[in-house]
Design a protein around this motif. Structure first.
Motif, PDB file in Angstrom:
ATOM      1  N   GLY A  37      21.123  -6.873   6.856  1.00 12.34           N
ATOM      2  CA  GLY A  37      21.368  -5.720   5.989  1.00 12.34           C
ATOM      3  C   GLY A  37      20.263  -4.692   6.020  1.00 12.34           C
ATOM      4  O   GLY A  37      20.028  -3.993   5.033  1.00 12.34           O
ATOM      5  N   VAL A  38      19.571  -4.563   7.156  1.00  7.49           N
ATOM      6  CA  VAL A  38      18.496  -3.572   7.271  1.00  7.49           C
ATOM      7  C   VAL A  38      18.967  -2.403   8.125  1.00  7.49           C
ATOM      8  O   VAL A  38      19.935  -2.511   8.891  1.00  7.49           O
ATOM      9  CB  VAL A  38      17.206  -4.183   7.864  1.00  7.49           C
ATOM     10  N   TYR A  39      18.281  -1.285   8.007  1.00  5.55           N
ATOM     11  CA  TYR A  39      18.608  -0.087   8.769  1.00  5.55           C
ATOM     12  C   TYR A  39      17.396   0.821   8.789  1.00  5.55           C
ATOM     13  O   TYR A  39      16.376   0.557   8.123  1.00  5.55           O
ATOM     14  CB  TYR A  39      19.824   0.640   8.165  1.00  5.55           C
ATOM     15  N   LEU A  40      17.465   1.889   9.567  1.00  6.71           N
ATOM     16  CA  LEU A  40      16.431   2.928   9.573  1.00  6.71           C
ATOM     17  C   LEU A  40      16.889   4.025   8.618  1.00  6.71           C
ATOM     18  O   LEU A  40      18.072   4.346   8.557  1.00  6.71           O
ATOM     19  CB  LEU A  40      16.244   3.509  10.976  1.00  6.71           C
ATOM     20  N   HIS A  41      15.938   4.641   7.909  1.00  6.86           N
ATOM     21  CA  HIS A  41      16.368   5.686   6.976  1.00  6.86           C
ATOM     22  C   HIS A  41      15.206   6.611   6.601  1.00  6.86           C
ATOM     23  O   HIS A  41      14.031   6.314   6.819  1.00  6.86           O
ATOM     24  CB  HIS A  41      16.992   5.067   5.718  1.00  6.86           C
ATOM     25  N   ASP A  42      15.583   7.706   6.002  1.00  4.90           N
ATOM     26  CA  ASP A  42      14.665   8.687   5.433  1.00  4.90           C
ATOM     27  C   ASP A  42      14.139   8.137   4.106  1.00  4.90           C
ATOM     28  O   ASP A  42      14.569   7.084   3.626  1.00  4.90           O
ATOM     29  CB  ASP A  42      15.437  10.001   5.234  1.00  4.90           C
ATOM     30  N   THR A  43      13.221   8.830   3.504  1.00 12.23           N
ATOM     31  CA  THR A  43      12.724   8.457   2.179  1.00 12.23           C
ATOM     32  C   THR A  43      12.170   9.690   1.478  1.00 12.23           C
ATOM     33  O   THR A  43      11.568  10.554   2.131  1.00 12.23           O
ATOM     34  CB  THR A  43      11.634   7.374   2.275  1.00 12.23           C
ATOM     35  N   PRO A  44      12.359   9.784   0.150  1.00 14.17           N
ATOM     36  CA  PRO A  44      11.723  10.879  -0.576  1.00 14.17           C
ATOM     37  C   PRO A  44      10.241  10.626  -0.844  1.00 14.17           C
ATOM     38  O   PRO A  44       9.511  11.534  -1.232  1.00 14.17           O
ATOM     39  CB  PRO A  44      12.515  10.926  -1.887  1.00 14.17           C
ATOM     40  N   SER A  45       9.787   9.396  -0.628  1.00 12.98           N
ATOM     41  CA  SER A  45       8.383   9.036  -0.856  1.00 12.98           C
ATOM     42  C   SER A  45       7.624   9.198   0.454  1.00 12.98           C
ATOM     43  O   SER A  45       7.697   8.338   1.339  1.00 12.98           O
ATOM     44  CB  SER A  45       8.286   7.597  -1.365  1.00 12.98           C
ATOM     45  N   ARG A  46       6.901  10.290   0.586  1.00 12.59           N
ATOM     46  CA  ARG A  46       6.276  10.630   1.862  1.00 12.59           C
ATOM     47  C   ARG A  46       4.810  10.218   1.965  1.00 12.59           C
ATOM     48  O   ARG A  46       4.247  10.203   3.054  1.00 12.59           O
ATOM     49  CB  ARG A  46       6.363  12.153   2.082  1.00 12.59           C
ATOM     50  N   SER A  47       4.180   9.889   0.855  1.00  7.01           N
ATOM     51  CA  SER A  47       2.725   9.703   0.872  1.00  7.01           C
ATOM     52  C   SER A  47       2.285   8.543   1.755  1.00  7.01           C
ATOM     53  O   SER A  47       1.207   8.583   2.355  1.00  7.01           O
ATOM     54  CB  SER A  47       2.205   9.492  -0.551  1.00  7.01           C
ATOM     55  N   LYS A  48       3.106   7.511   1.866  1.00  6.93           N
ATOM     56  CA  LYS A  48       2.690   6.314   2.609  1.00  6.93           C
ATOM     57  C   LYS A  48       2.508   6.594   4.097  1.00  6.93           C
ATOM     58  O   LYS A  48       1.759   5.888   4.781  1.00  6.93           O
ATOM     59  CB  LYS A  48       3.723   5.201   2.401  1.00  6.93           C
ATOM     60  N   PHE A  49       3.152   7.634   4.615  1.00  2.35           N
ATOM     61  CA  PHE A  49       3.032   7.925   6.043  1.00  2.35           C
ATOM     62  C   PHE A  49       1.615   8.366   6.419  1.00  2.35           C
ATOM     63  O   PHE A  49       1.225   8.291   7.584  1.00  2.35           O
ATOM     64  CB  PHE A  49       4.039   8.995   6.462  1.00  2.35           C
ATOM     65  N   ALA A  50       0.849   8.823   5.460  1.00  2.00           N
ATOM     66  CA  ALA A  50      -0.527   9.238   5.732  1.00  2.00           C
ATOM     67  C   ALA A  50      -1.481   8.053   5.763  1.00  2.00           C
ATOM     68  O   ALA A  50      -2.647   8.205   6.135  1.00  2.00           O
ATOM     69  CB  ALA A  50      -0.984  10.249   4.679  1.00  2.00           C
ATOM     70  N   SER A  51      -0.997   6.871   5.404  1.00  3.92           N
ATOM     71  CA  SER A  51      -1.842   5.688   5.330  1.00  3.92           C
ATOM     72  C   SER A  51      -1.902   4.989   6.676  1.00  3.92           C
ATOM     73  O   SER A  51      -0.968   5.071   7.489  1.00  3.92           O
ATOM     74  CB  SER A  51      -1.302   4.733   4.257  1.00  3.92           C
ATOM     75  N   PHE A  52      -2.992   4.275   6.923  1.00  2.00           N
ATOM     76  CA  PHE A  52      -3.100   3.478   8.136  1.00  2.00           C
ATOM     77  C   PHE A  52      -2.472   2.101   7.953  1.00  2.00           C
ATOM     78  O   PHE A  52      -2.267   1.377   8.910  1.00  2.00           O
ATOM     79  CB  PHE A  52      -4.571   3.345   8.558  1.00  2.00           C
ATOM     80  N   SER A  53      -2.194   1.724   6.722  1.00  2.00           N
ATOM     81  CA  SER A  53      -1.484   0.474   6.423  1.00  2.00           C
ATOM     82  C   SER A  53      -0.157   0.864   5.799  1.00  2.00           C
ATOM     83  O   SER A  53      -0.120   1.405   4.699  1.00  2.00           O
ATOM     84  CB  SER A  53      -2.304  -0.399   5.473  1.00  2.00           C
ATOM     85  N   ARG A  54       0.939   0.584   6.504  1.00  2.00           N
ATOM     86  CA  ARG A  54       2.231   1.105   6.070  1.00  2.00           C
ATOM     87  C   ARG A  54       3.287   0.006   5.973  1.00  2.00           C
ATOM     88  O   ARG A  54       4.445   0.203   6.332  1.00  2.00           O
ATOM     89  CB  ARG A  54       2.700   2.202   7.030  1.00  2.00           C
TER      90      ARG A  54
END
Length: 500
Positions: A392-409
């Protein structure tokens, strides 16, 4: 005309009863209709092949090189049977050749499809190797005098595997020289400009073990050259390359060399789970590094950061095919997430569902389920990429963008959040003239949920790479956030003949 008698009636009744029982038996167990017998074709076993001396030498040499593929020296070695192979006694020599062939077949299966039995895979290891019986291929190769090409074709035919094989040799050599000494913690953290600190010389020596470009002069000065060397190491570990010896960098540098070797071995094993040929057009996600890449004609043409599952909510390894894209997708909340996370928030704040666009939907069996409506608050953002899988997993967008700036994601519930989903959607829909980039933008802006089937479905692979080699020849390592490297190494050891 038959004369009726009581005895005849009784016999007739008995016979009728027996014939009914027989009829029932025939219905339940119909008589076998034997097909015309075909002449049996006897296929001799692979061990019946009589090898020439040069073929014996080829197999012996190949098995001697098996440790370069990550196997233990004694796993397939022919050393114990060398006296038999050189015997003047024909029967002894034939027995030695039979054992050599058996060792070769075991090696061929292990190097082609790995060492785990199907029931030894964890449930989240959904990427499984194709079954491989090396016997017929060996027989054909021997008959056609092509044993060399066959042996060469067995390992994974990928640069990623071959470079790890070289990396394994490098790190085994480092281990043979004693590895590296752990660095001492201390305050303040070392950084550019530090002087007269004994940790500086120790750091320089430690970096030089893995990075041959580091010049070791022993001077107690944290100069720019040392800072650059430390930044290179931080990049190899997937850390923020700030050039300072902080806690995360210290931990990465202090990982023992044997653990790094185990990581290389685990990743080489996972390469064997892939098909012999990857689709030239595909999407790959490195779960451990949280990076997604799109390949066209076997070359990456779009790469982006991702957010993958946190420990406890692991993103599974799998392969599938993206068949459609949903624009403005609602989120059908998994019952486990609803029960553990969302319903407690609603009980604590009765307006939580309404404020976050959640609706409670009756299921028809007396139960309910949660759905978050499409829109700016939707957890799936503006785009979802669907592919069949049992997780039940998939690829998707997210409204929470801050985590992409992290080196641990590693922060999702198991699905893969994408940094640039709109460009990916436009690229995948480009084969359909009805879905121009402008139409994609207009559909998203309209806010209506629309499923767009892909004119050209694309393969997707969710992989777990914690060791890989970059073009500069350096082995890069990532944390083993799920503990899958250690678990795989333990399961390989348990599957080895003679393991306790």
């Amino acid at each position: 005309m038959k004369t009726w008698t009581k005895r005849g009636a009784l016999l007739g009744g008995a016979l009728s009863f027996l014939s009914i029982a027989a009829a029932r038996a025939q219905v339940q167990n119909p008589p076998l209709v034997r097909a015309p017998q075909q002449p049996q074709v006897f296929t001799p076993p692979p061990t019946s092949v009589v090898l020439r001396p040069d073929q014996v030498e080829l197999l012996t040499r190949t098995l001697a090189q098996a440790p370069t593929h990550g196997f233990e020296p004694g796993d397939f070695s022919a050393d114990a049977i060398l006296p038999m192979l050189g015997s003047r006694d024909t029967a002894t020599r034939q027995a030695g050749q039979a054992q050599l062939i058996l060792n070769t077949l075991r090696y061929a299966k292990a190097v082609r499809s790995g060492r785990l039995a199907p029931d030894a895979f964890l449930g989240d290891w959904g990427l499984r190797p194709a079954a491989y019986d090396p016997g017929p291929d060996f027989m054909q190769a021997a008959l056609q005098d092509r044993l060399g090409p066959w042996l060469d074709s067995l390992p994974p035919p990928y640069t990623g595997y071959q470079t790890l094989r070289k990396g394994l040799a490098t790190y085994r050599d480092i281990a043979a020289r004693g590895g590296w000494k752990p660095l001492a913690a201390g305050t303040p953290p070392l950084k550019l400009g530090a002087k007269n600190d004994p940790r500086i010389a120790a750091l320089e020596a430690r970096l030089a073990v893995e990075d041959p470009t580091v010049a070791v002069d022993g001077a107690p000065v944290f100069d720019e050259a040392l800072q650059q060397a430390l930044m290179r190491a931080q990049k190899r570990f997937g850390l923020n390359p700030d050039g300072g010896l902080g806690p995360q960098t210290l931990t990465a540098l202090n990982v023992p060399v044997q653990r790094r070797i185990d990581q290389i071995l685990a990743n080489m094993e996972r390469w064997r789970w892939l098909p012999q040929q990857l689709p030239a057009d595909r999407i790959q996600v490195n779960i451990a590094a949280a990076v997604m890449s799109v390949f066209h004609d076997d070359a990456p043409n779009l790469t982006m950061r991702a957010v993958t599952g946190r420990p406890g909510d692991e993103t599974p390894m799998l392969s599938s095919t993206i068949h459609s894209i949903v624009l403005n997708p609602p989120w059908n909340v998994p019952s486990s997430i609803a029960a553990k996370e969302l319903w407690p928030k609603q009980r604590a704040n009765p307006s939580y569902f309404a404020n976050n666009d959640f609706v409670v939907i009756p299921t028809g069996d007396g139960g309910t389920r949660l759905q978050q409506k499409a829109g700016p608050k939707a957890a799936l953002g503006l785009v979802k990429f669907d592919f069949n899988n049992p997780y039940g997993v998939y690829l998707h967008d997210t409204p929470s963008r801050s985590k992409f700036a992290s080196f641990s994601r590693l922060a999702s519930h198991g699905c893969v959040r994408l940094e640039k989903p709109i460009p990916l959607a436009k690229q995948l829909l480009a084969a359909d003239p009805a879905w121009s980039p402008e139409v994609v933008d207009e559909t998203i802006a309209a806010g209506k949920t629309v499923r767009a089937p892909l004119a050209q479905p694309i393969a997707v692979f969710l992989l777990y790479w914690t060791a890989y080699v970059t073009p500069d020849g350096q082995v890069n390592f990532r944390d083993d956030p799920y503990g899958w490297d250690r678990e795989l190494v333990l399961r390989i050891a348990a599957s080895t003949p003679g393991a306790a």
